[in-house]
Design a protein around this motif. Sequence first.
Motif, PDB file in Angstrom:
ATOM      1  N   ASN A 180     -17.970  22.350  -8.545  1.00  0.00           N
ATOM      2  CA  ASN A 180     -17.541  21.131  -7.872  1.00  0.00           C
ATOM      3  C   ASN A 180     -17.665  19.999  -8.903  1.00  0.00           C
ATOM      4  OD1 ASN A 180     -20.220  20.247  -7.865  1.00  0.00           O
ATOM      5  ND2 ASN A 180     -20.591  20.846  -5.750  1.00  0.00           N
ATOM      6  N   THR A 215     -13.504  21.952  -7.597  1.00  0.00           N
ATOM      7  CA  THR A 215     -13.338  21.641  -6.172  1.00  0.00           C
ATOM      8  C   THR A 215     -13.718  20.185  -5.928  1.00  0.00           C
ATOM      9  OG1 THR A 215     -15.550  22.372  -5.492  1.00  0.00           O
ATOM     10  CG2 THR A 215     -13.797  24.046  -5.521  1.00  0.00           C
ATOM     11  N   LEU A 216     -12.922  19.534  -5.069  1.00  0.00           N
ATOM     12  CA  LEU A 216     -13.043  18.081  -4.880  1.00  0.00           C
ATOM     13  C   LEU A 216     -13.226  17.717  -3.414  1.00  0.00           C
ATOM     14  CD1 LEU A 216     -10.127  17.055  -7.304  1.00  0.00           C
ATOM     15  CD2 LEU A 216     -12.578  17.017  -7.805  1.00  0.00           C
ATOM     16  N   GLY A 217     -13.957  18.557  -2.651  1.00  0.00           N
ATOM     17  CA  GLY A 217     -14.216  18.258  -1.247  1.00  0.00           C
ATOM     18  C   GLY A 217     -12.920  18.066  -0.481  1.00  0.00           C
ATOM     19  N   ALA A 218     -12.870  17.004   0.329  1.00  0.00           N
ATOM     20  CA  ALA A 218     -11.708  16.766   1.195  1.00  0.00           C
ATOM     21  C   ALA A 218     -10.420  16.507   0.402  1.00  0.00           C
ATOM     22  CB  ALA A 218     -11.990  15.583   2.119  1.00  0.00           C
ATOM     23  N   GLY A 220      -9.371  18.463  -1.975  1.00  0.00           N
ATOM     24  CA  GLY A 220      -8.781  19.736  -2.375  1.00  0.00           C
ATOM     25  C   GLY A 220      -9.376  20.265  -3.658  1.00  0.00           C
ATOM     26  N   ALA A 240     -12.655  18.256  10.119  1.00  0.00           N
ATOM     27  CA  ALA A 240     -13.861  18.876   9.556  1.00  0.00           C
ATOM     28  C   ALA A 240     -15.076  18.459  10.383  1.00  0.00           C
ATOM     29  CB  ALA A 240     -14.029  18.443   8.107  1.00  0.00           C
ATOM     30  N   THR A 243     -19.156  20.845   6.593  1.00  0.00           N
ATOM     31  CA  THR A 243     -18.609  21.370   5.326  1.00  0.00           C
ATOM     32  C   THR A 243     -19.587  22.308   4.607  1.00  0.00           C
ATOM     33  OG1 THR A 243     -19.425  19.502   4.034  1.00  0.00           O
ATOM     34  CG2 THR A 243     -17.227  19.271   4.992  1.00  0.00           C
ATOM     35  N   GLY A 245     -21.105  25.291   2.998  1.00  0.00           N
ATOM     36  CA  GLY A 245     -20.533  26.572   2.587  1.00  0.00           C
ATOM     37  C   GLY A 245     -19.036  26.545   2.337  1.00  0.00           C
ATOM     38  N   ALA A 246     -18.415  25.377   2.374  1.00  0.00           N
ATOM     39  CA  ALA A 246     -16.963  25.320   2.120  1.00  0.00           C
ATOM     40  C   ALA A 246     -16.653  25.848   0.719  1.00  0.00           C
ATOM     41  CB  ALA A 246     -16.451  23.890   2.275  1.00  0.00           C
ATOM     42  N   GLY A 247     -17.528  25.522  -0.230  1.00  0.00           N
ATOM     43  CA  GLY A 247     -17.329  25.991  -1.603  1.00  0.00           C
ATOM     44  C   GLY A 247     -17.426  27.510  -1.692  1.00  0.00           C
ATOM     45  N   VAL A 272      -7.784  26.702  -0.745  1.00  0.00           N
ATOM     46  CA  VAL A 272      -7.976  25.374  -0.124  1.00  0.00           C
ATOM     47  C   VAL A 272      -7.699  25.443   1.373  1.00  0.00           C
ATOM     48  CG1 VAL A 272      -7.556  23.910  -2.168  1.00  0.00           C
ATOM     49  CG2 VAL A 272      -5.681  24.442  -0.654  1.00  0.00           C
ATOM     50  N   ALA A 275     -10.797  27.283   2.911  1.00  0.00           N
ATOM     51  CA  ALA A 275     -11.999  26.432   2.898  1.00  0.00           C
ATOM     52  C   ALA A 275     -11.860  25.286   3.893  1.00  0.00           C
ATOM     53  CB  ALA A 275     -12.251  25.903   1.484  1.00  0.00           C
ATOM     54  N   ALA A 276     -10.652  24.733   4.022  1.00  0.00           N
ATOM     55  CA  ALA A 276     -10.446  23.659   5.001  1.00  0.00           C
ATOM     56  C   ALA A 276     -10.717  24.189   6.407  1.00  0.00           C
ATOM     57  CB  ALA A 276      -9.016  23.117   4.894  1.00  0.00           C
TER      58      ALA A 276
HETATM   59  P1  ATP Z   1     -20.534  23.258  -0.374  1.00  0.00           P
HETATM   60  O1  ATP Z   1     -21.715  23.011  -1.274  1.00  0.00           O
HETATM   61  O2  ATP Z   1     -20.533  22.450   0.885  1.00  0.00           O
HETATM   62  O3  ATP Z   1     -20.266  24.708  -0.127  1.00  0.00           O
HETATM   63  P2  ATP Z   1     -19.064  22.388  -2.647  1.00  0.00           P
HETATM   64  O4  ATP Z   1     -19.721  21.077  -2.944  1.00  0.00           O
HETATM   65  O5  ATP Z   1     -19.387  23.555  -3.507  1.00  0.00           O
HETATM   66  O6  ATP Z   1     -19.243  22.755  -1.126  1.00  0.00           O
HETATM   67  P3  ATP Z   1     -16.539  21.074  -2.195  1.00  0.00           P
HETATM   68  O7  ATP Z   1     -15.748  20.602  -3.339  1.00  0.00           O
HETATM   69  O8  ATP Z   1     -17.246  20.067  -1.341  1.00  0.00           O
HETATM   70  O9  ATP Z   1     -17.501  22.224  -2.735  1.00  0.00           O
HETATM   71  O10 ATP Z   1     -15.597  21.915  -1.203  1.00  0.00           O
HETATM   72  C1  ATP Z   1     -14.987  23.138  -1.600  1.00  0.00           C
HETATM   73  C2  ATP Z   1     -13.584  23.180  -1.062  1.00  0.00           C
HETATM   74  O11 ATP Z   1     -13.642  23.151   0.378  1.00  0.00           O
HETATM   75  C3  ATP Z   1     -12.696  22.015  -1.455  1.00  0.00           C
HETATM   76  O12 ATP Z   1     -12.056  22.271  -2.683  1.00  0.00           O
HETATM   77  C4  ATP Z   1     -11.719  21.968  -0.299  1.00  0.00           C
HETATM   78  O13 ATP Z   1     -10.697  22.921  -0.525  1.00  0.00           O
HETATM   79  C5  ATP Z   1     -12.562  22.424   0.894  1.00  0.00           C
HETATM   80  N1  ATP Z   1     -13.095  21.274   1.647  1.00  0.00           N
HETATM   81  C6  ATP Z   1     -14.333  20.725   1.549  1.00  0.00           C
HETATM   82  N2  ATP Z   1     -14.476  19.679   2.386  1.00  0.00           N
HETATM   83  C7  ATP Z   1     -13.304  19.558   3.044  1.00  0.00           C
HETATM   84  C8  ATP Z   1     -12.800  18.673   4.064  1.00  0.00           C
HETATM   85  N3  ATP Z   1     -13.546  17.686   4.559  1.00  0.00           N
HETATM   86  N4  ATP Z   1     -11.532  18.861   4.487  1.00  0.00           N
HETATM   87  C9  ATP Z   1     -10.753  19.848   3.992  1.00  0.00           C
HETATM   88  N5  ATP Z   1     -11.168  20.721   3.046  1.00  0.00           N
HETATM   89  C10 ATP Z   1     -12.416  20.574   2.570  1.00  0.00           C
END
Ligand code: ATP
Length: 299
Positions: A180, A215-218, A220, A240, A243, A245-247, A272, A275-276
Motif C-alpha cells: 500500500n 494499492t491506494l484504498g478507495a 483503487g 464500504a 475495509t 482485510g481489503a488488501g 480492485v 477488494a471493493a
Molecule cells: P488493509 O490493511 O485494510 O487490508 P491495505 O492498507 O493493505 O488494506 P488498501 O490500499 O487500503 O490496502 O486497500 C486495498 C484495495 O482494496 C484497494 O486497492 C482497493 O482496490 C480496495 N479498497 C480499499 N478500500 C476501499 C474502499 N473504501 N472502496 C473501494 N475499494 C476499496
Amino acid sequence: MSVTVVGSVNEDVLVAVGRLPGRGETVVGREAVLAPGGKGANQAAAAGRLAGPGVAMVGRVGDDPAAERQRAALVDAGVDTALVLATPGHPTGSATIPVEDGSGENLIVVVPGANAALTPEDVDVPAVRRAAVVLLQLEVPLATVQAAADAASGTVVLTPAPPQPLPPELLQRVTVLVPNEHELVQLAGADPAPRTPAELAALARTLGAAASVVTLGARGALVVPEDGPVLLQEPPPVEAVDTTGAGDCFCGALGAALARGADLAGAVREAVAAAALSTTGPGARGALPDAAAVADALP
Ligand code: ATP
C-alpha cells in the motif's frame, strides 16, 4: 490453475469497546467475537472463494481448538489445508483487536505463535515449487519467505506487510510487489509526503521487484509494469462498511486471476472489483466475493 499461499494463519479476537484504552488504562469491552484472520489465510480464503479448487495454504497452527476453527474456515472457502501443519507446544497465532464503537478505530496486538515456527524446509514442497502463482506476505519468518520465493518456479507475489527492510535477494525473486502507499514509502526510505501516481510509480521502480501494484484504498490501485505505461485502476462504486482485510482480498484475487492467465492489468481490474466488494461486509472475510459477483462488478 494453482495458487499456493505461504503465510500466517491467525484467530482474531475482535472486542467492541466504547472507547479505546490509553496507556495503563483498563476499559470494559462489550463483547468479544472470534474471527478468522492472518494475512496469509485471508489471501488464501479470497483466492479459494474466487477460484475454487487449486488453491492451497502452507502455514502452521498450534494444537489447540483455534487450529481446528481456522482450518475449517479455510476449507469452507475452498482452500486445501493439507499443508497447514500442527505445531505441538505452540498456540495458533492470534490478533486481539479492540474496535471503538462509532469511529471504528482499532488497536492490534499480534501474537505470532505457531506462525513463527514455519521453517524454510516446510515451504520447499511441490505445492510451492509447481504453483502457477505463489502469494507471500511478512507475518512468517523472513528466511521462510525467502525460501518460498527461491523454491517457486511460477509468478511470485509479495505483500510487504507488516513493513520491514527487505534484502535485495528477496526483491529480485518477486514478480509482483503489492505494497500500500504507506508500505511503499517506508520500503523506499522516503518521507511520507502526498505523491502523484507518477511519483509513486517512480518510487516503486526503485525497489528491485519486476513489477509493482500500489494499492491506494478507495482510489483503487496503481499498476506499475516492468516497462510500459503506468495505469490507475479505479474501483467500482460500493458502500464500504469495513475495509479490514481489503488488501488481503486484493492479493488473493490478483493471484487467482494471474494463475488463470490474465495479464497484470487485467488481474488488477479483477482485484480492485473483488477488494471493493469485500469492504461491503464486516471483518476480513465477511464479504469475500465469488467469481460471478466480481464479473458483475468489474469497473
Ligand atoms: P488493509 O490493511 O485494510 O487490508 P491495505 O492498507 O493493505 O488494506 P488498501 O490500499 O487500503 O490496502 O486497500 C486495498 C484495495 O482494496 C484497494 O486497492 C482497493 O482496490 C480496495 N479498497 C480499499 N478500500 C476501499 C474502499 N473504501 N472502496 C473501494 N475499494 C476499496
